[in-house]
Design a protein around this motif. Structure first.
Motif, PDB file in Angstrom:
ATOM      1  N   GLU A 185      83.570 -14.933 -82.172  1.00 29.22           N
ATOM      2  CA  GLU A 185      84.386 -14.678 -83.356  1.00 29.22           C
ATOM      3  C   GLU A 185      84.356 -13.209 -83.733  1.00 29.22           C
ATOM      4  OE1 GLU A 185      83.639 -19.068 -85.431  1.00 29.22           O
ATOM      5  OE2 GLU A 185      82.514 -17.320 -86.090  1.00 29.22           O
ATOM      6  N   VAL A 186      83.177 -12.594 -83.578  1.00 29.95           N
ATOM      7  CA  VAL A 186      83.067 -11.163 -83.865  1.00 29.95           C
ATOM      8  C   VAL A 186      83.953 -10.375 -82.914  1.00 29.95           C
ATOM      9  CG1 VAL A 186      81.499  -9.184 -83.857  1.00 29.95           C
ATOM     10  CG2 VAL A 186      80.732 -11.379 -84.774  1.00 29.95           C
ATOM     11  N   ALA A 187      83.897 -10.737 -81.622  1.00 31.66           N
ATOM     12  CA  ALA A 187      84.702 -10.028 -80.635  1.00 31.66           C
ATOM     13  C   ALA A 187      86.182 -10.195 -80.915  1.00 31.66           C
ATOM     14  CB  ALA A 187      84.374 -10.543 -79.231  1.00 31.66           C
ATOM     15  N   THR A 188      86.599 -11.423 -81.303  1.00 31.00           N
ATOM     16  CA  THR A 188      88.007 -11.660 -81.612  1.00 31.00           C
ATOM     17  C   THR A 188      88.470 -10.790 -82.763  1.00 31.00           C
ATOM     18  OG1 THR A 188      87.828 -13.948 -80.859  1.00 31.00           O
ATOM     19  CG2 THR A 188      89.680 -13.412 -82.312  1.00 31.00           C
ATOM     20  N   ARG A 189      87.624 -10.705 -83.816  1.00 34.63           N
ATOM     21  CA  ARG A 189      87.992  -9.880 -84.965  1.00 34.63           C
ATOM     22  C   ARG A 189      88.038  -8.398 -84.579  1.00 34.63           C
ATOM     23  NH1 ARG A 189      84.619 -11.783 -87.959  1.00 34.63           N
ATOM     24  NH2 ARG A 189      83.032 -10.168 -88.108  1.00 34.63           N
ATOM     25  N   ASN A 190      87.122  -7.983 -83.705  1.00 35.76           N
ATOM     26  CA  ASN A 190      87.134  -6.603 -83.240  1.00 35.76           C
ATOM     27  C   ASN A 190      88.407  -6.290 -82.461  1.00 35.76           C
ATOM     28  OD1 ASN A 190      84.726  -5.809 -84.364  1.00 35.76           O
ATOM     29  ND2 ASN A 190      83.497  -6.382 -82.578  1.00 35.76           N
ATOM     30  N   VAL A 191      88.839  -7.278 -81.646  1.00 34.18           N
ATOM     31  CA  VAL A 191      90.072  -7.088 -80.890  1.00 34.18           C
ATOM     32  C   VAL A 191      91.242  -6.874 -81.838  1.00 34.18           C
ATOM     33  CG1 VAL A 191      91.726  -8.201 -79.372  1.00 34.18           C
ATOM     34  CG2 VAL A 191      89.293  -8.353 -78.859  1.00 34.18           C
ATOM     35  N   GLN A 192      91.330  -7.696 -82.889  1.00 39.26           N
ATOM     36  CA  GLN A 192      92.416  -7.582 -83.845  1.00 39.26           C
ATOM     37  C   GLN A 192      92.375  -6.230 -84.550  1.00 39.26           C
ATOM     38  OE1 GLN A 192      94.988  -9.785 -84.366  1.00 39.26           O
ATOM     39  NE2 GLN A 192      95.776  -8.015 -85.509  1.00 39.26           N
ATOM     40  N   THR A 193      91.157  -5.816 -84.956  1.00 41.92           N
ATOM     41  CA  THR A 193      91.022  -4.523 -85.627  1.00 41.92           C
ATOM     42  C   THR A 193      91.462  -3.399 -84.707  1.00 41.92           C
ATOM     43  OG1 THR A 193      89.159  -5.369 -86.897  1.00 41.92           O
ATOM     44  CG2 THR A 193      89.385  -2.980 -86.770  1.00 41.92           C
ATOM     45  N   TRP A 265      84.383   5.976 -71.543  1.00 46.50           N
ATOM     46  CA  TRP A 265      85.488   6.780 -72.048  1.00 46.50           C
ATOM     47  C   TRP A 265      86.836   6.057 -71.935  1.00 46.50           C
ATOM     48  CZ3 TRP A 265      83.088  11.097 -68.700  1.00 46.50           C
ATOM     49  CH2 TRP A 265      82.189  11.853 -69.462  1.00 46.50           C
ATOM     50  N   ASP A 266      87.031   5.281 -70.853  1.00 46.11           N
ATOM     51  CA  ASP A 266      88.358   4.756 -70.548  1.00 46.11           C
ATOM     52  C   ASP A 266      88.598   3.320 -71.015  1.00 46.11           C
ATOM     53  OD1 ASP A 266      88.792   7.176 -69.318  1.00 46.11           O
ATOM     54  OD2 ASP A 266      88.370   6.441 -67.288  1.00 46.11           O
ATOM     55  N   THR A 267      87.534   2.623 -71.406  1.00 48.71           N
ATOM     56  CA  THR A 267      87.679   1.216 -71.788  1.00 48.71           C
ATOM     57  C   THR A 267      87.675   1.072 -73.299  1.00 48.71           C
ATOM     58  OG1 THR A 267      86.427   0.612 -69.798  1.00 48.71           O
ATOM     59  CG2 THR A 267      86.725  -1.101 -71.479  1.00 48.71           C
ATOM     60  N   PRO A 268      88.663   0.360 -73.868  1.00 49.42           N
ATOM     61  CA  PRO A 268      88.680   0.146 -75.322  1.00 49.42           C
ATOM     62  C   PRO A 268      87.382  -0.495 -75.811  1.00 49.42           C
ATOM     63  CG  PRO A 268      90.769  -0.495 -74.368  1.00 49.42           C
ATOM     64  CD  PRO A 268      89.846  -0.204 -73.211  1.00 49.42           C
ATOM     65  N   LYS A 269      87.011  -0.163 -77.014  1.00 47.64           N
ATOM     66  CA  LYS A 269      85.755  -0.631 -77.591  1.00 47.64           C
ATOM     67  C   LYS A 269      85.642  -2.152 -77.558  1.00 47.64           C
ATOM     68  CE  LYS A 269      83.092  -0.378 -81.905  1.00 47.64           C
ATOM     69  NZ  LYS A 269      83.045   0.228 -83.267  1.00 47.64           N
ATOM     70  N   ALA A 270      86.686  -2.829 -77.996  1.00 47.00           N
ATOM     71  CA  ALA A 270      86.640  -4.295 -78.042  1.00 47.00           C
ATOM     72  C   ALA A 270      86.455  -4.891 -76.657  1.00 47.00           C
ATOM     73  CB  ALA A 270      87.911  -4.838 -78.690  1.00 47.00           C
ATOM     74  N   ASP A 271      87.077  -4.280 -75.669  1.00 51.75           N
ATOM     75  CA  ASP A 271      86.948  -4.784 -74.302  1.00 51.75           C
ATOM     76  C   ASP A 271      85.516  -4.634 -73.797  1.00 51.75           C
ATOM     77  OD1 ASP A 271      89.605  -5.342 -74.403  1.00 51.75           O
ATOM     78  OD2 ASP A 271      90.241  -3.702 -73.081  1.00 51.75           O
ATOM     79  N   LEU A 272      84.857  -3.540 -74.167  1.00 52.56           N
ATOM     80  CA  LEU A 272      83.463  -3.346 -73.759  1.00 52.56           C
ATOM     81  C   LEU A 272      82.564  -4.405 -74.380  1.00 52.56           C
ATOM     82  CD1 LEU A 272      82.609   0.477 -73.749  1.00 52.56           C
ATOM     83  CD2 LEU A 272      82.680  -1.096 -71.822  1.00 52.56           C
TER      84      LEU A 272
END
Length: 440
Positions: A185-193, A265-272
């Motif tokens: 759930e945290v990751a999902t919310r991070n993705v949305q943000t 550097w190249d990967t979005p935060k949420a993806d990491l």
């Protein structure tokens, strides 16, 4: 006559008994004296962590450079050296040699961003798009301290009593299991943000890449500059075209931050975040341990990601899952980086020395290889012979015919002598991290 003879005999026997008692007492004192002296000598020989010369702890290239110098007097806390950096862009403190490398590599980036912020085009865009000006870096001081006694969040806790570490493990697991939010759930919310501010977050990462710094740096001066510049670049479409090749050698910029690599550097935060979580799930790490680790704010995302990557190199080794549980108990960035570095050292040993057959993560991170050798990795600068060091060297669960400690730094002569007397093989200033740096 007979009575007197009997009386004289009793007196003679009593005198012999008295002398026997006296002799017994004397012998006891003589026999115990060396033991008591040894105990007293051991207590007297515990060291007070010294203040050392910077040049005895770090290479010359890190002590003086364009716009900075490191103070010569360096306090130590028994394990870690506390460096103070004086620079044109502020005063910085670095706990340990790795952090010194990182902070030194960040100075040119701070200076370049400060210079760019004074250009007319950027200043106009900044005024139009942000409410706060970029604070002059030279006006900021980053956590100076006068003493290292009782350094909060230090790595000494990993060498203390195992029971205390077990309590922290239990607390971390409880916190993770009682959390109302699941990691997914945290990751999902991070993705949305991230979707909402994707442009800003991408600008920040790209800027960090151009400057060869960690986008998740905990340096408050650089972090604020990255924030301000990313906001302006995103809102006003102003490019920050900088390159660090003029300021520092490329090799230094890349290797100074061991945990920064192209995928950070190249990967979005949420993806990491999602990537790290999935890897731990695939490696069958218990859910409670994963939650406690993923929610631990002591780990910058770059360090968290590096730890997970190294963890995959030890997958399948019995006890390896306990590493993540231990990482969940880290209480500071110092502790988080220490654990990440120790794991990197263990993974390197596993690959290049002798494969590990067991990992023990009680108190600190320890391996046992297939030859039965106990392997203790420790990213420390200077080990003094303190009560804590003595306790660890004598830990009953680490008794073995073959045991070794691998240090990134060094021991005091007394500490080295005592460790070796107890059967430890001491490896100092090991280059065991070299391959890890080069691979990233």
């Amino acid at each position: 006559m007979l009575v007197r003879l009997i009386d004289d005999l009793f007196q003679y026997v009593n005198k012999r008994r008295l002398w026997a008692s006296v002799i017994r007492c004397c012998l006891t004192i003589l026999l115990l004296a060396p033991v008591r002296a040894a105990v007293a000598q051991t207590a007297l020989e515990f060291e007070t962590p010294p203040i050392l010369r910077a040049r005895d702890l770090a290479p010359a290239t890190l002590l003086n450079g364009n716009g900075f110098h490191v103070e010569d007097q360096v306090p130590t806390d028994g394990l870690t050296a506390i460096f103070t950096i004086q620079s044109d862009v502020g005063t910085f403190q670095a706990h340990g040699l790795e952090m010194l490398r990182i902070r030194i590599a960040e100075i040119p980036a701070i200076a370049e961003l400060e210079r760019t912020s004074k250009t007319k085009v950027f200043a106009q865009s900044l005024a139009a798009n942000t409410a706060r000006p970029v604070v002059a870096a030279g006006q900021m001081v980053m956590h100076p301290v006068d003493t290292v006694e009782g350094l909060p969040g230090g790595v000494g806790r990993f060498f203390g009593r195992v029971g205390l570490g077990a309590q922290r493990l239990k607390e971390a697991a409880t916190e993770g299991s009682s959390a109302s939010e699941k990691a997914g759930e945290v990751a999902t919310r991070n993705v949305q943000t991230t979707r909402d501010i994707f442009g800003y977050e991408q600008e920040r990462r790209e800027l960090a890449k151009k400057l060869h710094v960690d986008p998740y740096t905990t340096n408050p001066i650089l972090a604020k500059q990255l924030d301000d510049f990313a906001v302006v670049a995103f809102r006003a479409h102003v490019g920050v075209t900088t390159t660090m090749s003029v300021f520092i050698p490329g090799s230094m910029a890349i290797t100074a931050t061991r945990v920064v690599s192209t995928w950070v550097w190249d990967t979005p935060k949420a993806d990491l975040i999602v990537q790290n979580q999935k890897k731990l799930q695939e490696l069958k790490v218990p859910e409670q341990s994963t939650k406690a680790f993923m929610r631990n704010s002591a780990f910058p995302l770059s360090v968290q990601t590096a730890l997970v990557e190294d963890f995959t190199r030890l997958s399948g080794v019995p006890g390896s899952a306990d590493i993540i549980a231990l990482a969940g108990t880290a209480e500071s960035e110092d502790q988080a980086r220490f654990l990440a570095a120790c794991l990197s050292m263990l993974a390197h040993y596993h690959k290049t020395q002798t494969p590990l057959s067991q990992i023990i993560a009680r108190g600190t991170m320890i391996g046992r290889d297939r030859a039965g050798v106990i392997v203790v990795p420790a990213e420390v600068d200077y080990v003094s012979w303190t009560k804590r060091a003595s306790y660890f060297a004598n830990r009953p669960d680490l008794v073995s015919r073959k045991r070794s400690v691998w240090l990134s730094g060094q021991m005091s002569p007394l500490a080295k002598r005592n460790f070796e007397a107890l059967g430890w093989v001491v490896n100092q200033k090991t280059q065991i991290l070299a391959d890890s740096n080069a691979a990233q």
